[in-house]
Design a protein around this motif. Structure first.
Motif, PDB file in Angstrom:
ATOM      1  N   TYR A 156       0.837  -1.205   0.000  1.00  0.00           N
ATOM      2  CA  TYR A 156       0.000   0.000   0.000  1.00  0.00           C
ATOM      3  C   TYR A 156       0.869   1.252   0.000  1.00  0.00           C
ATOM      4  O   TYR A 156       0.648   2.182  -0.784  1.00  0.00           O
ATOM      5  CB  TYR A 156      -0.902  -0.039   1.231  1.00  0.00           C
ATOM      6  N   LEU A 157       1.865   1.292   0.878  1.00  0.00           N
ATOM      7  CA  LEU A 157       2.740   2.459   0.966  1.00  0.00           C
ATOM      8  C   LEU A 157       3.516   2.662  -0.333  1.00  0.00           C
ATOM      9  O   LEU A 157       3.676   3.794  -0.800  1.00  0.00           O
ATOM     10  CB  LEU A 157       3.696   2.293   2.142  1.00  0.00           C
ATOM     11  N   ALA A 158       3.993   1.578  -0.932  1.00  0.00           N
ATOM     12  CA  ALA A 158       4.741   1.687  -2.189  1.00  0.00           C
ATOM     13  C   ALA A 158       3.853   2.194  -3.319  1.00  0.00           C
ATOM     14  O   ALA A 158       4.259   3.052  -4.122  1.00  0.00           O
ATOM     15  CB  ALA A 158       5.351   0.332  -2.555  1.00  0.00           C
ATOM     16  N   LEU A 159       2.635   1.682  -3.405  1.00  0.00           N
ATOM     17  CA  LEU A 159       1.726   2.101  -4.476  1.00  0.00           C
ATOM     18  C   LEU A 159       1.284   3.547  -4.294  1.00  0.00           C
ATOM     19  O   LEU A 159       1.110   4.281  -5.271  1.00  0.00           O
ATOM     20  CB  LEU A 159       0.515   1.170  -4.524  1.00  0.00           C
ATOM     21  N   MET A 160       1.113   3.976  -3.048  1.00  0.00           N
ATOM     22  CA  MET A 160       0.777   5.381  -2.802  1.00  0.00           C
ATOM     23  C   MET A 160       1.938   6.291  -3.206  1.00  0.00           C
ATOM     24  O   MET A 160       1.721   7.393  -3.732  1.00  0.00           O
ATOM     25  CB  MET A 160       0.414   5.593  -1.339  1.00  0.00           C
ATOM     26  N   ALA A 161       3.175   5.846  -2.965  1.00  0.00           N
ATOM     27  CA  ALA A 161       4.341   6.623  -3.400  1.00  0.00           C
ATOM     28  C   ALA A 161       4.368   6.739  -4.919  1.00  0.00           C
ATOM     29  O   ALA A 161       4.663   7.808  -5.469  1.00  0.00           O
ATOM     30  CB  ALA A 161       5.624   5.985  -2.886  1.00  0.00           C
ATOM     31  N   LEU A 162       4.057   5.652  -5.613  1.00  0.00           N
ATOM     32  CA  LEU A 162       4.033   5.676  -7.078  1.00  0.00           C
ATOM     33  C   LEU A 162       2.883   6.542  -7.597  1.00  0.00           C
ATOM     34  O   LEU A 162       3.027   7.233  -8.611  1.00  0.00           O
ATOM     35  CB  LEU A 162       3.907   4.256  -7.624  1.00  0.00           C
ATOM     36  N   LEU A 163       1.748   6.497  -6.920  1.00  0.00           N
ATOM     37  CA  LEU A 163       0.623   7.353  -7.304  1.00  0.00           C
ATOM     38  C   LEU A 163       1.029   8.823  -7.234  1.00  0.00           C
ATOM     39  O   LEU A 163       0.769   9.601  -8.161  1.00  0.00           O
ATOM     40  CB  LEU A 163      -0.561   7.084  -6.372  1.00  0.00           C
ATOM     41  N   ALA A 164       1.696   9.201  -6.144  1.00  0.00           N
ATOM     42  CA  ALA A 164       2.148  10.581  -5.991  1.00  0.00           C
ATOM     43  C   ALA A 164       3.229  10.927  -7.013  1.00  0.00           C
ATOM     44  O   ALA A 164       3.233  12.037  -7.568  1.00  0.00           O
ATOM     45  CB  ALA A 164       2.687  10.796  -4.583  1.00  0.00           C
ATOM     46  N   ALA A 165       4.123   9.992  -7.291  1.00  0.00           N
ATOM     47  CA  ALA A 165       5.194  10.238  -8.258  1.00  0.00           C
ATOM     48  C   ALA A 165       4.631  10.467  -9.654  1.00  0.00           C
ATOM     49  O   ALA A 165       5.042  11.384 -10.375  1.00  0.00           O
ATOM     50  CB  ALA A 165       6.174   9.069  -8.256  1.00  0.00           C
ATOM     51  N   GLY A 166       3.674   9.638 -10.055  1.00  0.00           N
ATOM     52  CA  GLY A 166       3.070   9.798 -11.375  1.00  0.00           C
ATOM     53  C   GLY A 166       2.342  11.120 -11.513  1.00  0.00           C
ATOM     54  O   GLY A 166       2.473  11.818 -12.532  1.00  0.00           O
ATOM     55  N   LEU A 167       1.581  11.502 -10.483  1.00  0.00           N
ATOM     56  CA  LEU A 167       0.875  12.780 -10.524  1.00  0.00           C
ATOM     57  C   LEU A 167       1.838  13.964 -10.557  1.00  0.00           C
ATOM     58  O   LEU A 167       1.575  14.980 -11.197  1.00  0.00           O
ATOM     59  CB  LEU A 167      -0.057  12.904  -9.318  1.00  0.00           C
ATOM     60  N   THR A 168       2.985  13.813  -9.875  1.00  0.00           N
ATOM     61  CA  THR A 168       3.971  14.888  -9.883  1.00  0.00           C
ATOM     62  C   THR A 168       4.575  15.068 -11.264  1.00  0.00           C
ATOM     63  O   THR A 168       4.865  16.194 -11.680  1.00  0.00           O
ATOM     64  CB  THR A 168       5.084  14.606  -8.862  1.00  0.00           C
ATOM     65  N   ALA A 233      -2.465   3.627  -9.347  1.00  0.00           N
ATOM     66  CA  ALA A 233      -1.046   3.981  -9.470  1.00  0.00           C
ATOM     67  C   ALA A 233      -0.577   3.859 -10.918  1.00  0.00           C
ATOM     68  O   ALA A 233       0.170   4.712 -11.412  1.00  0.00           O
ATOM     69  CB  ALA A 233      -0.204   3.091  -8.564  1.00  0.00           C
ATOM     70  N   LEU A 234      -1.027   2.822 -11.612  1.00  0.00           N
ATOM     71  CA  LEU A 234      -0.640   2.624 -13.007  1.00  0.00           C
ATOM     72  C   LEU A 234      -1.143   3.760 -13.887  1.00  0.00           C
ATOM     73  O   LEU A 234      -0.420   4.251 -14.765  1.00  0.00           O
ATOM     74  CB  LEU A 234      -1.188   1.282 -13.515  1.00  0.00           C
ATOM     75  N   VAL A 235      -2.371   4.193 -13.656  1.00  0.00           N
ATOM     76  CA  VAL A 235      -2.925   5.311 -14.435  1.00  0.00           C
ATOM     77  C   VAL A 235      -2.100   6.573 -14.196  1.00  0.00           C
ATOM     78  O   VAL A 235      -1.783   7.317 -15.135  1.00  0.00           O
ATOM     79  CB  VAL A 235      -4.403   5.536 -14.068  1.00  0.00           C
ATOM     80  N   ALA A 236      -1.741   6.831 -12.938  1.00  0.00           N
ATOM     81  CA  ALA A 236      -0.955   8.026 -12.622  1.00  0.00           C
ATOM     82  C   ALA A 236       0.437   7.947 -13.256  1.00  0.00           C
ATOM     83  O   ALA A 236       0.922   8.933 -13.823  1.00  0.00           O
ATOM     84  CB  ALA A 236      -0.833   8.183 -11.107  1.00  0.00           C
ATOM     85  N   VAL A 237       1.076   6.788 -13.155  1.00  0.00           N
ATOM     86  CA  VAL A 237       2.413   6.619 -13.738  1.00  0.00           C
ATOM     87  C   VAL A 237       2.364   6.754 -15.257  1.00  0.00           C
ATOM     88  O   VAL A 237       3.236   7.382 -15.863  1.00  0.00           O
ATOM     89  CB  VAL A 237       3.001   5.257 -13.320  1.00  0.00           C
ATOM     90  N   THR A 238       1.338   6.186 -15.872  1.00  0.00           N
ATOM     91  CA  THR A 238       1.182   6.311 -17.328  1.00  0.00           C
ATOM     92  C   THR A 238       0.944   7.762 -17.730  1.00  0.00           C
ATOM     93  O   THR A 238       1.511   8.253 -18.710  1.00  0.00           O
ATOM     94  CB  THR A 238       0.018   5.434 -17.820  1.00  0.00           C
ATOM     95  N   GLY A 239       0.112   8.450 -16.966  1.00  0.00           N
ATOM     96  CA  GLY A 239      -0.123   9.864 -17.236  1.00  0.00           C
ATOM     97  C   GLY A 239       1.152  10.678 -17.117  1.00  0.00           C
ATOM     98  O   GLY A 239       1.401  11.596 -17.909  1.00  0.00           O
ATOM     99  N   GLY A 240       1.967  10.347 -16.123  1.00  0.00           N
ATOM    100  CA  GLY A 240       3.249  11.040 -15.967  1.00  0.00           C
ATOM    101  C   GLY A 240       4.163  10.815 -17.139  1.00  0.00           C
ATOM    102  O   GLY A 240       4.856  11.741 -17.588  1.00  0.00           O
ATOM    103  N   TRP A 241       4.179   9.592 -17.658  1.00  0.00           N
ATOM    104  CA  TRP A 241       5.024   9.288 -18.820  1.00  0.00           C
ATOM    105  C   TRP A 241       4.562  10.058 -20.048  1.00  0.00           C
ATOM    106  O   TRP A 241       5.372  10.629 -20.785  1.00  0.00           O
ATOM    107  CB  TRP A 241       5.016   7.794 -19.097  1.00  0.00           C
TER     108      TRP A 241
END
Length: 249
Positions: A156-168, A233-241
């Motif tokens: 959970y903590l790792a996926l939340m970090a990735l969610l925040a990273a992708g949005l950033t 998290a995947l959607v956020a990371v994809t959006g970031g890319w």
């Protein structure tokens, strides 16, 4: 696609960035410190007061501090990415690693892997540390659902970090991302949950926290909930890319 895959030197470089940036590294340490510290403090103060004093679900109560630890995970993921958008840092990074896909994937792999390792250590320490103060209400490691919950807390903590990273990567601002995610998980999710449980169960925090519930008769199944959070998290990371690929450095 193989030419875009992360390589050891790029992964190592991304780890050096995380380790050398005070704010980012401090946020990483806080994932452990906040999650463990608050759980132990609360358990020591009220854990033996009465059954259910920390919540109706004893397993979820064993990870009460996750509500605060996730804020540190947001901060870690957001600052790990936002550093690239200050003072021309992204241009420097792209000079060293011209392939944007490789740079981005390497950064996300390191953020996710480091957060997962720290999250798993924090999850185990939080469970054991908190239960040490619960007296007769303590759960044993090995009780029904505990291994799933410990793993789920770290994931959970790792996926939340990735969610925040992708949005950033999309917003290019850690401040904007934290201003969005913290109220969303602490306030909006609660309000929506009170208004419509059917919709709220698909929110990232509520879905992911099903892994830490002993009573799984309502809401999503535990592993389904983790999958829903992973999808967020995947959607956020994809959006970031997509944002990094299309916008100028």
């Amino acid at each position: 696609m193989s030419t875009a895959l992360p390589t050891v030197p790029v992964l190592h470089a991304e780890w050096i960035k995380i380790r050398s940036l005070r704010g980012t590294f401090a946020a990483l340490i806080c994932i452990f410190a906040v999650t463990l510290g608050i759980q132990v403090l609360v358990a020591a103060m009220i854990g033996q007061a009465e059954a259910g004093s920390m919540g109706d679900d004893p397993l979820l109560a064993a990870f009460y501090s996750l509500n605060f630890g996730q804020i540190a995970a947001f901060a870690f993921g957001a600052t790990a990415l936002s550093c690239e958008f200050h003072d021309g840092a992204l241009r420097t990074s792209l000079t060293a690693v011209p392939n944007r896909a490789r740079l981005y994937l390497s950064k996300m792999v390191v953020v996710g892997a480091v957060a997962l390792v720290v999250g798993q250590v924090a999850a185990l320490a939080t469970f054991l540390g908190g239960q040490a103060f619960m007296g007769s209400y303590a759960l044993d490691l090995g009780s029904p659902g505990t291994y799933r919950a410990v793993f789920g807390c770290g994931a959970y903590l790792a996926l939340m970090a990735l969610l925040a990273a992708g949005l950033t990567a999309v917003l290019r601002s850690a401040t904007a991302v934290l201003s969005l995610l913290i109220p969303f998980t602490l306030i909006v999710s609660f309000v929506l949950g009170a208004a419509s449980e059917g919709v709220a169960r698909f929110l990232p925090d509520r879905a992911g926290q099903m892994m830490m519930r002993l009573d799984t008769s309502t809401g999503l199944a535990p592993w389904t909930g983790l999958g829903v959070l992973a999808l967020w998290a995947l959607v956020a990371v994809t959006g970031g890319w997509l944002s990094l690929r299309r916008r100028d450095a």
